[in-house]
Design a protein around this motif. Structure first.
Motif, short mmCIF file in Angstrom:
data_model
loop_
_atom_site.label_atom_id
_atom_site.label_comp_id
_atom_site.label_asym_id
_atom_site.label_seq_id
_atom_site.Cartn_x
_atom_site.Cartn_y
_atom_site.Cartn_z
N GLY A 29 193.54 -22.28 -11.62
CA GLY A 29 194.00 -20.90 -11.78
C GLY A 29 194.32 -20.51 -13.20
N CYS A 30 193.90 -21.32 -14.17
CA CYS A 30 194.20 -21.03 -15.58
C CYS A 30 193.20 -20.01 -16.14
CB CYS A 30 194.10 -22.30 -16.43
SG CYS A 30 195.26 -23.57 -15.97
N PRO A 31 193.67 -19.00 -16.81
CA PRO A 31 192.76 -18.07 -17.49
C PRO A 31 191.99 -18.82 -18.58
CG PRO A 31 194.98 -17.16 -17.36
CD PRO A 31 195.07 -18.60 -16.97
N PRO A 32 190.79 -18.37 -18.92
CA PRO A 32 190.03 -19.02 -20.00
C PRO A 32 190.52 -18.60 -21.38
CG PRO A 32 188.79 -17.16 -19.11
CD PRO A 32 190.04 -17.29 -18.27
N ASN A 33 190.09 -19.36 -22.36
CA ASN A 33 190.32 -19.04 -23.78
C ASN A 33 191.78 -19.05 -24.21
OD1 ASN A 33 187.52 -18.58 -24.60
ND2 ASN A 33 187.62 -16.79 -23.24
N ILE A 34 192.59 -19.90 -23.57
CA ILE A 34 193.97 -20.13 -24.00
C ILE A 34 194.00 -21.39 -24.86
CG2 ILE A 34 196.35 -20.51 -23.29
CD1 ILE A 34 195.32 -17.77 -22.45
N ASN A 35 194.57 -21.30 -26.05
CA ASN A 35 194.64 -22.47 -26.93
C ASN A 35 195.63 -23.49 -26.39
OD1 ASN A 35 192.83 -21.58 -29.02
ND2 ASN A 35 194.41 -20.16 -29.69
N ILE A 36 195.14 -24.66 -26.02
CA ILE A 36 196.00 -25.74 -25.53
C ILE A 36 195.49 -27.07 -26.08
CG2 ILE A 36 196.76 -27.05 -23.51
CD1 ILE A 36 196.73 -24.52 -21.90
N LYS A 37 196.39 -27.83 -26.65
CA LYS A 37 196.07 -29.16 -27.15
C LYS A 37 196.93 -30.19 -26.41
CE LYS A 37 194.77 -27.60 -31.78
NZ LYS A 37 194.85 -26.16 -31.47
N GLU A 38 196.49 -31.43 -26.45
CA GLU A 38 197.25 -32.49 -25.78
C GLU A 38 198.68 -32.57 -26.30
OE1 GLU A 38 195.26 -36.26 -25.85
OE2 GLU A 38 193.94 -35.74 -24.16
N LYS A 39 198.87 -32.30 -27.59
CA LYS A 39 200.21 -32.40 -28.17
C LYS A 39 201.15 -31.35 -27.59
CE LYS A 39 199.51 -29.51 -32.31
NZ LYS A 39 199.59 -29.47 -33.80
N ASP A 40 200.61 -30.20 -27.14
CA ASP A 40 201.44 -29.18 -26.50
C ASP A 40 202.04 -29.71 -25.20
OD1 ASP A 40 200.81 -27.23 -28.46
OD2 ASP A 40 198.93 -26.78 -27.42
N ILE A 41 201.25 -30.47 -24.48
CA ILE A 41 201.70 -31.06 -23.22
C ILE A 41 202.59 -32.26 -23.49
CG2 ILE A 41 200.91 -32.12 -21.06
CD1 ILE A 41 198.24 -30.53 -21.54
N GLN A 42 202.21 -33.05 -24.51
CA GLN A 42 202.97 -34.25 -24.83
C GLN A 42 204.40 -33.93 -25.28
OE1 GLN A 42 201.39 -37.40 -24.35
NE2 GLN A 42 203.58 -37.88 -24.30
N THR A 43 204.56 -32.83 -26.00
CA THR A 43 205.90 -32.43 -26.45
C THR A 43 206.84 -32.24 -25.27
OG1 THR A 43 205.01 -31.33 -28.42
CG2 THR A 43 207.19 -30.63 -27.68
N GLU A 44 206.36 -31.62 -24.20
CA GLU A 44 207.18 -31.40 -23.02
C GLU A 44 207.42 -32.71 -22.27
OE1 GLU A 44 208.60 -28.41 -22.50
OE2 GLU A 44 207.60 -27.86 -24.37
N LEU A 45 206.40 -33.54 -22.17
CA LEU A 45 206.54 -34.84 -21.49
C LEU A 45 207.55 -35.74 -22.19
CD1 LEU A 45 202.82 -35.61 -20.57
CD2 LEU A 45 204.71 -35.39 -18.95
N ASN A 46 207.60 -35.65 -23.52
CA ASN A 46 208.53 -36.49 -24.28
C ASN A 46 209.98 -36.16 -23.97
OD1 ASN A 46 206.38 -37.80 -25.46
ND2 ASN A 46 206.49 -36.68 -27.39
#
Length: 361
Positions: A29-46
């Protein structure tokens, strides 16, 4: 096992067990063309990662996320985003001596009765290890909402009660929350909390906590008045988190002690923007966001895995006792903060997309 998926338009499915090879999720369900990098997710996981202080479990997991699909050249493609997090520091041997016993307070008994399977390795699927996948999904929802709503959008959570010790939320400081191991917003209580929790851990016991989540920059109009209330879905999201036993929206249960005059949030017009005198409603009226700060708080019970001996039964129906050794959080509520934030992002994005589909002018 069914019901592993959360959400309507923005939804995610989690998979994996506490002591299996890996955990992960598929986000759709994610809209296309959104800037996302692994580090964006990793910051929250940390923020949720275990083993970062003496006040949490000493299980060492780096919780490094790998994106397998749905993102190309740093942008979402509009297709399912699949993520995997490998487990590295499992110690299943810690559970060998209790593999046939039901841990009081845990879901061991009900899980066994329902499914006929006893995954004793840290609780298997019922373990809070699963929540790392939710945080990964929440990180994606956060990036999408920041893209759609701008810098004014922000969700921040904090521990406001640790066992018998509450903080003064009038001293709430966003900047302080991520600078201490308790996610505490009130500097004046930190030393007391440290002494209290170290004593709890030393005694082999545990304590509960209350977490408050605040969402700012949420537009007016998210939610529906009957079967898809915004506060209903936020409550469901928080109750789905392991060990949560109660949820308040705004004044919540305390509103029963207020008079009508005290509870009603008076409205004033200042220029083009209506202003509320108070926020007992927690930013939601009739299931629909009012534009005020959304406030959700939830209670987390004490960690059920404790060293103290407790009476129980085994899977053969015999009376016995149990003492749970291993590496456990003396207060699971601390690491529930980033989980609560993640679930809030997911619910708000889901409602944002539903509102856009129905009411976009």
């Amino acid at each position: 096992m069914s019901f592993n998926t959360f959400g309507k338009l923005f939804r995610f499915t989690t998979w994996g067990e506490s002591h299996g090879p890996a955990i992960g999720c598929v986000v759709d369900g994610c809209p296309p063309n959104i800037n996302i990098k692994e580090k964006d997710i990793q910051t929250e996981l940390n923020k949720r990662r275990p083993g970062q202080s003496k006040f949490t479990t000493q299980r060492k997991e780096d919780d490094k996320v790998n994106i397998l699909s749905g993102i190309f050249e740093g942008k979402t493609t509009g297709t399912p985003i699949s993520m995997i997090i490998y487990n590295k520091d499992m110690r299943s041997r810690d559970y060998e001596t209790i593999k046939n016993k039901f841990r009081p307070g845990h879901a061991d008994y009900t899980y066994f009765k329902k499914y006929g399977i006893r995954d004793y390795r840290g609780g298997g699927r019922q373990s809070a290890r699963e929540t790392a996948s939710r945080v990964a999904a929440g990180a994606i929802a956060k990036k999408i909402l920041e893209n759609k709503l701008g810098k004014k959008y922000k969700v921040i959570g904090a521990v406001t009660q640790l066992g018998i010790l509450g903080c003064d939320t009038k001293n709430w400081s966003d900047k302080l929350i991520n600078k201490n191991p308790f996610f505490c917003p009130d500097k004046s209580i930190l030393k007391l909390w440290e002494k209290y929790l170290l004593g709890i851990r030393k005694s082999g016991s545990s304590c509960g906590a209350i977490i408050e989540i605040r969402a700012r920059g949420v537009p007016v109009g998210l939610g529906a008045p009957i079967y898809s209330k915004l506060d209903m879905d936020l409550t469901s999201a928080m109750m789905s988190i392991n060990a949560v036993k109660g949820v308040n929206i705004g004044s919540g249960m305390n509103s029963a002690f207020l008079t009508g005059e005290e509870n009603s949030d008076e409205i004033f017009q200042k220029g083009k923007i209506p202003t509320f005198k108070s926020n007992n409603a927690g930013g939601i009226l009739g299931g629909i966001s009012s534009g005020q700060e959304i406030k959700v708080s939830f209670a987390v019970k004490p960690t059920s895995s404790i060293l103290s001996s407790r009476k129980t039964i085994d899977k053969f129906g015999k009376n016995t006792s149990i003492s749970v050794k291993g590496r456990h959080d003396p207060c699971v509520g601390i690491r529930a903060v980033p989980i609560g934030e993640a679930m809030t992002h997911c619910v708000i994005l889901d409602h944002y997309l539903m509102n856009k589909a129905q009411c976009e002018k």
